[in-house]
Structure formats: structure tokens, C-alpha cells
Design a protein around this motif. Sequence first.
Motif, PDB file in Angstrom:
ATOM      1  N   LYS A 133       0.848  -1.197   0.000  1.00 20.07           N
ATOM      2  CA  LYS A 133       0.000   0.000   0.000  1.00 20.07           C
ATOM      3  C   LYS A 133       0.878   1.240   0.000  1.00 20.07           C
ATOM      4  O   LYS A 133       1.742   1.399   0.852  1.00 20.07           O
ATOM      5  CB  LYS A 133      -0.897   0.032   1.242  1.00 20.07           C
ATOM      6  CG  LYS A 133      -1.792  -1.181   1.412  1.00 20.07           C
ATOM      7  CD  LYS A 133      -2.823  -1.276   0.323  1.00 20.07           C
ATOM      8  CE  LYS A 133      -3.816  -2.383   0.543  1.00 20.07           C
ATOM      9  NZ  LYS A 133      -3.424  -3.685   0.094  1.00 20.07           N
ATOM     10  N   LEU A 134       0.674   2.095  -0.975  1.00 20.64           N
ATOM     11  CA  LEU A 134       1.318   3.395  -1.050  1.00 20.64           C
ATOM     12  C   LEU A 134       0.197   4.407  -1.214  1.00 20.64           C
ATOM     13  O   LEU A 134      -0.789   4.123  -1.894  1.00 20.64           O
ATOM     14  CB  LEU A 134       2.272   3.487  -2.244  1.00 20.64           C
ATOM     15  CG  LEU A 134       3.588   2.705  -2.170  1.00 20.64           C
ATOM     16  CD1 LEU A 134       3.386   1.233  -2.389  1.00 20.64           C
ATOM     17  CD2 LEU A 134       4.574   3.244  -3.172  1.00 20.64           C
ATOM     18  N   ILE A 142       3.348   8.222   0.805  1.00 17.68           N
ATOM     19  CA  ILE A 142       3.426   7.555   2.102  1.00 17.68           C
ATOM     20  C   ILE A 142       3.491   6.051   1.852  1.00 17.68           C
ATOM     21  O   ILE A 142       2.702   5.518   1.071  1.00 17.68           O
ATOM     22  CB  ILE A 142       2.180   7.858   2.965  1.00 17.68           C
ATOM     23  CG1 ILE A 142       1.934   9.359   3.088  1.00 17.68           C
ATOM     24  CG2 ILE A 142       2.262   7.165   4.316  1.00 17.68           C
ATOM     25  CD1 ILE A 142       2.854  10.087   3.988  1.00 17.68           C
ATOM     26  N   TYR A 143       4.417   5.380   2.527  1.00 21.10           N
ATOM     27  CA  TYR A 143       4.547   3.925   2.377  1.00 21.10           C
ATOM     28  C   TYR A 143       5.291   3.367   3.581  1.00 21.10           C
ATOM     29  O   TYR A 143       5.797   4.116   4.425  1.00 21.10           O
ATOM     30  CB  TYR A 143       5.280   3.567   1.076  1.00 21.10           C
ATOM     31  CG  TYR A 143       6.693   4.082   1.015  1.00 21.10           C
ATOM     32  CD1 TYR A 143       7.768   3.257   1.328  1.00 21.10           C
ATOM     33  CD2 TYR A 143       6.955   5.394   0.658  1.00 21.10           C
ATOM     34  CE1 TYR A 143       9.062   3.740   1.289  1.00 21.10           C
ATOM     35  CE2 TYR A 143       8.240   5.882   0.614  1.00 21.10           C
ATOM     36  CZ  TYR A 143       9.290   5.053   0.930  1.00 21.10           C
ATOM     37  OH  TYR A 143      10.569   5.531   0.900  1.00 21.10           O
ATOM     38  N   GLN A 144       5.359   2.046   3.674  1.00 18.74           N
ATOM     39  CA  GLN A 144       6.117   1.399   4.740  1.00 18.74           C
ATOM     40  C   GLN A 144       7.468   0.995   4.171  1.00 18.74           C
ATOM     41  O   GLN A 144       7.544   0.302   3.151  1.00 18.74           O
ATOM     42  CB  GLN A 144       5.358   0.175   5.259  1.00 18.74           C
ATOM     43  CG  GLN A 144       5.920  -0.387   6.533  1.00 18.74           C
ATOM     44  CD  GLN A 144       5.007  -1.456   7.144  1.00 18.74           C
ATOM     45  OE1 GLN A 144       4.217  -2.078   6.454  1.00 18.74           O
ATOM     46  NE2 GLN A 144       5.135  -1.657   8.436  1.00 18.74           N
ATOM     47  N   ASN A 145       8.543   1.456   4.827  1.00 19.59           N
ATOM     48  CA  ASN A 145       9.868   1.130   4.305  1.00 19.59           C
ATOM     49  C   ASN A 145      10.318  -0.252   4.797  1.00 19.59           C
ATOM     50  O   ASN A 145       9.610  -0.919   5.549  1.00 19.59           O
ATOM     51  CB  ASN A 145      10.884   2.239   4.629  1.00 19.59           C
ATOM     52  CG  ASN A 145      11.203   2.353   6.105  1.00 19.59           C
ATOM     53  OD1 ASN A 145      10.895   1.480   6.913  1.00 19.59           O
ATOM     54  ND2 ASN A 145      11.824   3.460   6.474  1.00 19.59           N
ATOM     55  N   GLU A 146      11.488  -0.665   4.363  1.00 18.32           N
ATOM     56  CA  GLU A 146      11.987  -2.011   4.679  1.00 18.32           C
ATOM     57  C   GLU A 146      12.134  -2.281   6.171  1.00 18.32           C
ATOM     58  O   GLU A 146      12.009  -3.409   6.611  1.00 18.32           O
ATOM     59  CB  GLU A 146      13.342  -2.249   4.004  1.00 18.32           C
ATOM     60  CG  GLU A 146      13.245  -2.394   2.517  1.00 18.32           C
ATOM     61  CD  GLU A 146      14.610  -2.646   1.908  1.00 18.32           C
ATOM     62  OE1 GLU A 146      14.786  -3.715   1.326  1.00 18.32           O
ATOM     63  OE2 GLU A 146      15.487  -1.762   2.044  1.00 18.32           O
ATOM     64  N   GLY A 148      10.099  -1.283   8.413  1.00 18.62           N
ATOM     65  CA  GLY A 148       8.774  -1.338   9.011  1.00 18.62           C
ATOM     66  C   GLY A 148       8.247   0.008   9.449  1.00 18.62           C
ATOM     67  O   GLY A 148       7.101   0.127   9.876  1.00 18.62           O
ATOM     68  N   ALA A 149       9.071   1.060   9.360  1.00 15.37           N
ATOM     69  CA  ALA A 149       8.630   2.412   9.715  1.00 15.37           C
ATOM     70  C   ALA A 149       7.811   2.991   8.558  1.00 15.37           C
ATOM     71  O   ALA A 149       7.852   2.497   7.431  1.00 15.37           O
ATOM     72  CB  ALA A 149       9.837   3.302   9.997  1.00 15.37           C
ATOM     73  N   ILE A 150       7.070   4.038   8.841  1.00 12.90           N
ATOM     74  CA  ILE A 150       6.302   4.733   7.808  1.00 12.90           C
ATOM     75  C   ILE A 150       7.187   5.837   7.238  1.00 12.90           C
ATOM     76  O   ILE A 150       7.811   6.593   7.985  1.00 12.90           O
ATOM     77  CB  ILE A 150       4.999   5.319   8.387  1.00 12.90           C
ATOM     78  CG1 ILE A 150       4.126   4.205   8.966  1.00 12.90           C
ATOM     79  CG2 ILE A 150       4.235   6.118   7.335  1.00 12.90           C
ATOM     80  CD1 ILE A 150       3.764   3.108   7.971  1.00 12.90           C
ATOM     81  N   ALA A 151       7.250   5.913   5.930  1.00  9.14           N
ATOM     82  CA  ALA A 151       8.085   6.901   5.249  1.00  9.14           C
ATOM     83  C   ALA A 151       7.201   7.842   4.436  1.00  9.14           C
ATOM     84  O   ALA A 151       6.198   7.421   3.859  1.00  9.14           O
ATOM     85  CB  ALA A 151       9.090   6.207   4.344  1.00  9.14           C
ATOM     86  N   GLN A 152       7.590   9.109   4.414  1.00  9.75           N
ATOM     87  CA  GLN A 152       6.948  10.109   3.573  1.00  9.75           C
ATOM     88  C   GLN A 152       8.028  10.661   2.658  1.00  9.75           C
ATOM     89  O   GLN A 152       9.003  11.239   3.104  1.00  9.75           O
ATOM     90  CB  GLN A 152       6.330  11.221   4.413  1.00  9.75           C
ATOM     91  CG  GLN A 152       5.578  12.239   3.593  1.00  9.75           C
ATOM     92  CD  GLN A 152       4.847  13.254   4.456  1.00  9.75           C
ATOM     93  OE1 GLN A 152       5.061  13.347   5.657  1.00  9.75           O
ATOM     94  NE2 GLN A 152       3.980  14.029   3.829  1.00  9.75           N
ATOM     95  N   ARG A 153       7.863  10.438   1.352  1.00  8.61           N
ATOM     96  CA  ARG A 153       8.898  10.768   0.368  1.00  8.61           C
ATOM     97  C   ARG A 153       8.406  11.868  -0.556  1.00  8.61           C
ATOM     98  O   ARG A 153       7.266  11.863  -1.005  1.00  8.61           O
ATOM     99  CB  ARG A 153       9.201   9.505  -0.437  1.00  8.61           C
ATOM    100  CG  ARG A 153      10.248   9.664  -1.508  1.00  8.61           C
ATOM    101  CD  ARG A 153      10.537   8.318  -2.163  1.00  8.61           C
ATOM    102  NE  ARG A 153      11.329   7.474  -1.300  1.00  8.61           N
ATOM    103  CZ  ARG A 153      12.649   7.450  -1.273  1.00  8.61           C
ATOM    104  NH1 ARG A 153      13.339   8.251  -2.049  1.00  8.61           N
ATOM    105  NH2 ARG A 153      13.284   6.636  -0.470  1.00  8.61           N
ATOM    106  N   GLY A 174      -3.480  -0.224   4.907  1.00  7.13           N
ATOM    107  CA  GLY A 174      -4.240   0.878   4.342  1.00  7.13           C
ATOM    108  C   GLY A 174      -3.763   2.202   4.878  1.00  7.13           C
ATOM    109  O   GLY A 174      -3.244   2.279   5.992  1.00  7.13           O
ATOM    110  N   ALA A 175      -3.933   3.238   4.085  1.00  9.01           N
ATOM    111  CA  ALA A 175      -3.574   4.595   4.495  1.00  9.01           C
ATOM    112  C   ALA A 175      -4.507   5.558   3.781  1.00  9.01           C
ATOM    113  O   ALA A 175      -4.696   5.454   2.567  1.00  9.01           O
ATOM    114  CB  ALA A 175      -2.121   4.898   4.153  1.00  9.01           C
ATOM    115  N   VAL A 176      -5.101   6.457   4.549  1.00  2.00           N
ATOM    116  CA  VAL A 176      -6.000   7.461   3.994  1.00  2.00           C
ATOM    117  C   VAL A 176      -5.532   8.818   4.470  1.00  2.00           C
ATOM    118  O   VAL A 176      -5.319   9.030   5.663  1.00  2.00           O
ATOM    119  CB  VAL A 176      -7.461   7.216   4.433  1.00  2.00           C
ATOM    120  CG1 VAL A 176      -8.384   8.307   3.913  1.00  2.00           C
ATOM    121  CG2 VAL A 176      -7.941   5.852   3.984  1.00  2.00           C
ATOM    122  N   SER A 177      -5.386   9.742   3.536  1.00  2.00           N
ATOM    123  CA  SER A 177      -4.922  11.094   3.836  1.00  2.00           C
ATOM    124  C   SER A 177      -6.094  12.033   3.821  1.00  2.00           C
ATOM    125  O   SER A 177      -6.922  12.007   2.907  1.00  2.00           O
ATOM    126  CB  SER A 177      -3.892  11.490   2.775  1.00  2.00           C
ATOM    127  OG  SER A 177      -3.649  12.847   2.812  1.00  2.00           O
TER     128      SER A 177
END
Length: 186
Positions: A133-134, A142-146, A148-153, A174-177
Motif C-alpha cells: 500500500k502506497l 506515504i509507504y512502509q519502508n523495509e 517497518g517504519a512509515i516513510a513520507q517521500r 491501508g492509508a487514507v490522507s
Amino acid sequence: AKPWIRTEAIPLPSVQQGSPNEAIIRVVREYDFPISIAVGLATDAHLSFYCKRLGQIGLANIVIGREYPYTVAISRDRPLSIFPSADGKNLAIAYETGHADWFRINYGQEGTPLGEERLQRFRYALTECEPPKLTWHGETLIYQNESGAIAQRSATGTEQIFHLPARVSGELSGAVSSGNHLLLTF
């Protein structure tokens, strides 16, 4: 003994108008994608991005039902998920290798796609059960990096890491903005 499976066509019951609180879904336009993997919708732009074949993403205008002759040239790896931004100008593709690509799509004055630019390639947490899920949050992804943390790129490759509380773990499902808020499910 060999395993077997038996299938049988079951007709769907006809839809009847019910109470005033019930709504009927009416098919306005139906579009058949040539293969059934990796489809993403750019809701504000009324575009569907889909895997046309390995190495190519096709675009179709879902309001007028027109497929564009233009295709986005991507990696020949198998895409697991396609995530276009709502305006269709940004496109993230997550591959089964654990890599993801971020593309910027260029359009002509009539809204016809003209070309793409791959802005960056990055790694994400390859999920075991569900496709990754991105989510677009404005102009950031927004995604989960390797780890396991949440990353905002950002488009420039700047990445902000959000470490999860100790009691939160698992795969991002899931992620909703919405405005300044982000709802995450694991």
C-alpha cells in the motif's frame, strides 16, 4: 486421489427498487482490461492506469472510455500495485522485487499524455499476504519502508521517517490522507 473442483454458474437476482434509503448502482460504462493485474485510478483526472504488458503501463480515460495510444515505459519486473495521484501527474509502481518507481507524467493542453520521467527508485517493505500500500498525501508519497517504519517521500527524494509506537506492528494494510491527518491500518 486427484483434487477436483466443480464450478456452476449461478444467476444473480434482479435488483428491485427497495425503500427510499436504498440506492441502485447503474453501470454507466464498462471497460475490460486485457489482463487483471495492477490497476490504479486517478480519480480527479478520470484516468485508469493499468499493466498493459510487462514493461508497459497503459492509460484510459474512464469517462469517455478511450484508451490512449501512449504507454508509460516501466521496469520489466512484475508490478504488484499501481498508485497514481488523484490528478494523474504522479505515478508510483511497486514491483515484486521490493523496488518501487516514481514517475512524473507529462500531458498536453488537451490532457493527452505525452511522456514520462522516472524521478526515483526506492525500496519498500515487501508484504507477505497483500499487495503493498502506497498513498499520495499532496505531492508526497506515504509507504512502509523495509525497516517497518512509515516513510513520507517527496519528488526530490527527501524522506521523512515516522517510527511506530512499540505496540504497533505488522504490514501496512491501508492509508487514507485527509488534510493534515493520516489514518493508517496494520
